[in-house]
Design a protein around this motif. Structure first.
Motif, PDB file in Angstrom:
ATOM      1  N   LEU A 139       0.837  -1.214   0.000  1.00 33.59           N
ATOM      2  CA  LEU A 139       0.000   0.000   0.000  1.00 33.59           C
ATOM      3  C   LEU A 139       0.870   1.261   0.000  1.00 33.59           C
ATOM      4  CD1 LEU A 139      -3.005  -0.966   2.312  1.00 33.59           C
ATOM      5  CD2 LEU A 139      -2.872  -0.921  -0.189  1.00 33.59           C
ATOM      6  N   PHE A 140       2.001   1.238   0.711  1.00 30.98           N
ATOM      7  CA  PHE A 140       2.933   2.383   0.620  1.00 30.98           C
ATOM      8  C   PHE A 140       3.291   2.631  -0.840  1.00 30.98           C
ATOM      9  CE2 PHE A 140       5.131   1.709   5.035  1.00 30.98           C
ATOM     10  CZ  PHE A 140       4.024   2.228   5.671  1.00 30.98           C
ATOM     11  N   GLU A 141       3.643   1.559  -1.539  1.00 27.69           N
ATOM     12  CA  GLU A 141       4.062   1.693  -2.943  1.00 27.69           C
ATOM     13  C   GLU A 141       2.915   2.187  -3.819  1.00 27.69           C
ATOM     14  OE1 GLU A 141       7.424  -1.827  -3.103  1.00 27.69           O
ATOM     15  OE2 GLU A 141       5.791  -1.820  -4.552  1.00 27.69           O
ATOM     16  N   LEU A 142       1.732   1.613  -3.588  1.00 24.92           N
ATOM     17  CA  LEU A 142       0.586   1.952  -4.433  1.00 24.92           C
ATOM     18  C   LEU A 142       0.228   3.430  -4.310  1.00 24.92           C
ATOM     19  CD1 LEU A 142      -1.478   0.682  -6.331  1.00 24.92           C
ATOM     20  CD2 LEU A 142      -2.927   0.214  -4.346  1.00 24.92           C
ATOM     21  N   THR A 143       0.288   3.964  -3.092  1.00 26.03           N
ATOM     22  CA  THR A 143      -0.114   5.360  -2.908  1.00 26.03           C
ATOM     23  C   THR A 143       0.885   6.329  -3.546  1.00 26.03           C
ATOM     24  OG1 THR A 143       0.904   5.340  -0.712  1.00 26.03           O
ATOM     25  CG2 THR A 143      -1.474   5.005  -0.806  1.00 26.03           C
ATOM     26  N   THR A 144       2.127   5.913  -3.727  1.00 27.51           N
ATOM     27  CA  THR A 144       3.085   6.795  -4.406  1.00 27.51           C
ATOM     28  C   THR A 144       3.027   6.615  -5.930  1.00 27.51           C
ATOM     29  OG1 THR A 144       4.791   5.147  -4.035  1.00 27.51           O
ATOM     30  CG2 THR A 144       4.719   6.973  -2.500  1.00 27.51           C
ATOM     31  N   TRP A 145       2.642   5.422  -6.352  1.00 29.63           N
ATOM     32  CA  TRP A 145       2.673   5.090  -7.778  1.00 29.63           C
ATOM     33  C   TRP A 145       1.432   5.606  -8.519  1.00 29.63           C
ATOM     34  CZ3 TRP A 145      -0.835   1.226  -9.607  1.00 29.63           C
ATOM     35  CH2 TRP A 145      -0.625   0.813 -10.925  1.00 29.63           C
ATOM     36  N   LEU A 146       0.292   5.678  -7.837  1.00 26.16           N
ATOM     37  CA  LEU A 146      -0.944   6.099  -8.506  1.00 26.16           C
ATOM     38  C   LEU A 146      -0.910   7.584  -8.848  1.00 26.16           C
ATOM     39  CD1 LEU A 146      -3.759   4.277  -6.511  1.00 26.16           C
ATOM     40  CD2 LEU A 146      -3.198   3.975  -8.936  1.00 26.16           C
ATOM     41  N   ASP A 147      -1.448   7.920 -10.018  1.00 24.70           N
ATOM     42  CA  ASP A 147      -1.521   9.310 -10.464  1.00 24.70           C
ATOM     43  C   ASP A 147      -3.001   9.728 -10.482  1.00 24.70           C
ATOM     44  OD1 ASP A 147      -1.498  11.727 -11.695  1.00 24.70           O
ATOM     45  OD2 ASP A 147      -0.595  11.017 -13.581  1.00 24.70           O
ATOM     46  N   PRO A 148      -3.435  10.576  -9.534  1.00 24.31           N
ATOM     47  CA  PRO A 148      -4.861  10.943  -9.457  1.00 24.31           C
ATOM     48  C   PRO A 148      -5.391  11.516 -10.767  1.00 24.31           C
ATOM     49  CG  PRO A 148      -3.655  11.807  -7.566  1.00 24.31           C
ATOM     50  CD  PRO A 148      -2.641  11.228  -8.496  1.00 24.31           C
ATOM     51  N   ALA A 149      -4.541  12.205 -11.520  1.00 29.62           N
ATOM     52  CA  ALA A 149      -4.989  12.833 -12.773  1.00 29.62           C
ATOM     53  C   ALA A 149      -5.442  11.783 -13.786  1.00 29.62           C
ATOM     54  CB  ALA A 149      -3.858  13.678 -13.358  1.00 29.62           C
ATOM     55  N   ARG A 150      -4.944  10.548 -13.638  1.00 31.30           N
ATOM     56  CA  ARG A 150      -5.284   9.493 -14.601  1.00 31.30           C
ATOM     57  C   ARG A 150      -6.258   8.475 -14.022  1.00 31.30           C
ATOM     58  NH1 ARG A 150      -0.049   7.619 -17.822  1.00 31.30           N
ATOM     59  NH2 ARG A 150      -1.744   6.717 -19.029  1.00 31.30           N
ATOM     60  N   MET A 151      -6.873   8.819 -12.903  1.00 29.95           N
ATOM     61  CA  MET A 151      -7.794   7.873 -12.244  1.00 29.95           C
ATOM     62  C   MET A 151      -9.252   8.312 -12.413  1.00 29.95           C
ATOM     63  SD  MET A 151      -5.670   7.296  -8.698  1.00 29.95           S
ATOM     64  CE  MET A 151      -7.037   6.598  -7.778  1.00 29.95           C
ATOM     65  N   SER A 152     -10.131   7.290 -12.603  1.00 21.03           N
ATOM     66  CA  SER A 152     -11.579   7.515 -12.569  1.00 21.03           C
ATOM     67  C   SER A 152     -12.110   6.739 -11.373  1.00 21.03           C
ATOM     68  CB  SER A 152     -12.240   7.002 -13.843  1.00 21.03           C
ATOM     69  OG  SER A 152     -11.663   7.639 -14.968  1.00 21.03           O
ATOM     70  N   GLY A 153     -12.185   7.394 -10.241  1.00 26.75           N
ATOM     71  CA  GLY A 153     -12.538   6.722  -8.990  1.00 26.75           C
ATOM     72  C   GLY A 153     -11.392   6.856  -7.998  1.00 26.75           C
ATOM     73  N   ASP A 154     -11.561   6.191  -6.856  1.00 31.20           N
ATOM     74  CA  ASP A 154     -10.647   6.449  -5.734  1.00 31.20           C
ATOM     75  C   ASP A 154     -10.040   5.164  -5.176  1.00 31.20           C
ATOM     76  OD1 ASP A 154     -11.819   8.976  -5.996  1.00 31.20           O
ATOM     77  OD2 ASP A 154     -13.230   8.634  -4.341  1.00 31.20           O
ATOM     78  N   LEU A 155      -8.875   5.343  -4.552  1.00 31.71           N
ATOM     79  CA  LEU A 155      -8.320   4.339  -3.646  1.00 31.71           C
ATOM     80  C   LEU A 155      -8.387   4.926  -2.242  1.00 31.71           C
ATOM     81  CD1 LEU A 155      -6.666   1.678  -3.055  1.00 31.71           C
ATOM     82  CD2 LEU A 155      -4.668   3.178  -3.059  1.00 31.71           C
ATOM     83  N   LEU A 156      -9.074   4.221  -1.347  1.00 30.30           N
ATOM     84  CA  LEU A 156      -9.107   4.606   0.070  1.00 30.30           C
ATOM     85  C   LEU A 156      -8.440   3.473   0.828  1.00 30.30           C
ATOM     86  CD1 LEU A 156     -10.149   6.346   2.452  1.00 30.30           C
ATOM     87  CD2 LEU A 156     -12.317   5.090   2.280  1.00 30.30           C
ATOM     88  N   CYS A 157      -7.334   3.763   1.523  1.00 27.66           N
ATOM     89  CA  CYS A 157      -6.628   2.650   2.166  1.00 27.66           C
ATOM     90  C   CYS A 157      -6.101   3.009   3.541  1.00 27.66           C
ATOM     91  CB  CYS A 157      -5.526   2.115   1.265  1.00 27.66           C
ATOM     92  SG  CYS A 157      -4.117   3.185   1.069  1.00 27.66           S
ATOM     93  N   VAL A 158      -5.964   1.959   4.345  1.00 32.39           N
ATOM     94  CA  VAL A 158      -5.414   2.069   5.700  1.00 32.39           C
ATOM     95  C   VAL A 158      -4.191   1.146   5.744  1.00 32.39           C
ATOM     96  CG1 VAL A 158      -5.936   1.859   8.160  1.00 32.39           C
ATOM     97  CG2 VAL A 158      -7.787   2.339   6.541  1.00 32.39           C
ATOM     98  N   PRO A 159      -2.973   1.711   5.553  1.00 31.84           N
ATOM     99  CA  PRO A 159      -1.795   0.832   5.466  1.00 31.84           C
ATOM    100  C   PRO A 159      -1.446   0.144   6.795  1.00 31.84           C
ATOM    101  CG  PRO A 159      -1.324   2.992   4.497  1.00 31.84           C
ATOM    102  CD  PRO A 159      -2.638   3.107   5.218  1.00 31.84           C
ATOM    103  N   VAL A 160      -1.663   0.825   7.913  1.00 38.86           N
ATOM    104  CA  VAL A 160      -1.369   0.220   9.224  1.00 38.86           C
ATOM    105  C   VAL A 160      -2.619   0.410  10.090  1.00 38.86           C
ATOM    106  CG1 VAL A 160       0.120   0.233  11.272  1.00 38.86           C
ATOM    107  CG2 VAL A 160       1.105   0.687   9.018  1.00 38.86           C
ATOM    108  N   ALA A 161      -3.484  -0.603  10.077  1.00 42.54           N
ATOM    109  CA  ALA A 161      -4.784  -0.470  10.729  1.00 42.54           C
ATOM    110  C   ALA A 161      -4.697  -0.562  12.246  1.00 42.54           C
ATOM    111  CB  ALA A 161      -5.739  -1.544  10.205  1.00 42.54           C
ATOM    112  N   ASN A 162      -3.597  -1.110  12.746  1.00 43.31           N
ATOM    113  CA  ASN A 162      -3.484  -1.410  14.176  1.00 43.31           C
ATOM    114  C   ASN A 162      -2.127  -0.909  14.675  1.00 43.31           C
ATOM    115  OD1 ASN A 162      -3.779  -2.621  16.700  1.00 43.31           O
ATOM    116  ND2 ASN A 162      -4.324  -4.630  15.870  1.00 43.31           N
TER     117      ASN A 162
END
Ligand SMILES: [Zn+2]
Length: 285
Positions: free
Chosen positions: A29-52
């Motif tokens: 998830l750390f990697e995914l949040t840096t790799w995704l480009d919001p400008a090229r997305m249709s929709g969202d990623l909502l994530c909790v990398p460390v839930a506990n």
């Protein structure tokens, strides 16, 4: 963490670190949040990398503040213990946003499991998402035990998946590669990012209960010598391993309660009373 696409679309919700000693999903998830480009997305990623977080910093499956297992505390209570409050927050502020939810687990420090994708067989959308995720081991569960992130998702009508990974307190390169591909495939499946999913043909289709609380438990403390490996096919009454005292004498034998495939082994030789040592499930023809 919210990565909001420039255009409207579906929402993929992901969590990791529900158990504090499971690291593969956190890193993915750390990697995914840096790799995704919001400008090229249709929709969202909502994530909790460390839930506990308290369990994470203590390198512990359970929360050291109240001793509770977050994956048994859902839907939680806002005025409960810390663990119950975390469960409540994820239940009410995170999961309801999901069009698809994935909870990234692994075998943690003490156990070893094959890298796999799991789903609930009563949800066709989840079965399809599990296929699209692309794992060599795919595991369908006919029942969902209470208290999980995914049991809460079931109540909300949200299709869900979960992963297991090899664990042992490490992030193995091939497990991480599978997670990267799987998360990218799900984002493509939901049309949040462009492109077609990279489909992988599963080598194993497992079926059955995945509740490690119901695995073969140790009766005593001791040193475990397993005689089987992950994904071995075993027959009822086959010897799976034995427990030894500190002079080496055998104090317990563990035999397969049924025919099945080995999906969990207590990887750390030191065993405490009541710990799960082996878990078997069925192979789906
Ligand atoms: Zn876990």
């Amino acid at each position: 963490m919210l990565i909001r696409g420039a255009r409207e679309g579906k929402v993929l919700v992901a969590s990791a670190g529900v158990h504090g000693d499971e690291y593969e999903g956190v890193r993915a998830l750390f990697e995914l949040t840096t790799w995704l480009d919001p400008a090229r997305m249709s929709g969202d990623l909502l994530c909790v990398p460390v839930a506990n977080p308290e369990a994470f910093w203590a390198m512990s499956r359970t929360n050291p503040v109240d001793g509770a297992n977050l994956a048994r505390a859902f839907p939680g209570r806002v005025e409960g213990t810390l663990t119950e409050a975390i469960a409540h927050t994820i239940s009410t502020a995170i999961l309801p946003h999901a069009d698809l939810y994935i909870d990234l687990h692994s075998a943690g420090v003490r156990y070893e499991m094959p890298a796999l994708i799991g789903y609930y067989t009563s949800m066709p959308a989840a079965a399809e998402a599990a296929r699209v995720f692309g794992a060599e081991v795919i595991w369908g569960h006919p029942v969902v035990a209470d208290g999980r992130t995914v049991s809460r998702a079931t109540e909300l009508g949200v299709p869900w998946l979960y992963t297991e990974m090899r664990g042992a307190g490490r992030v193995h390169a091939d497990d991480l590669a599978m997670l990267r591909r799987g998360l990218r495939n799900l984002l493509r499946h939901l049309r949040i990012i462009e492109g077609e999913p990279e489909i992988v043909t599963p080598r194993w289709r497992l079926h059955g209960d995945g509740n490690i609380d119901k695995g073969l438990l140790s009766g005593k403390r001791g040193f475990l010598i397993p005689l089987v490996e992950l994904l071995d096919t075993v027959k009822q009454d086959q010897l799976l391993g034995s427990l030894h005292a500190i002079d080496g004498t055998k104090i317990e034998d563990y035999r397969a309660p049924c025919d099945g495939v080995v999906v969990l082994i207590h990887a750390c030789p030191l065993v405490q009373p009541g710990e799960p040592l082996f878990l078997l499930t069925e192979v789906h023809e």
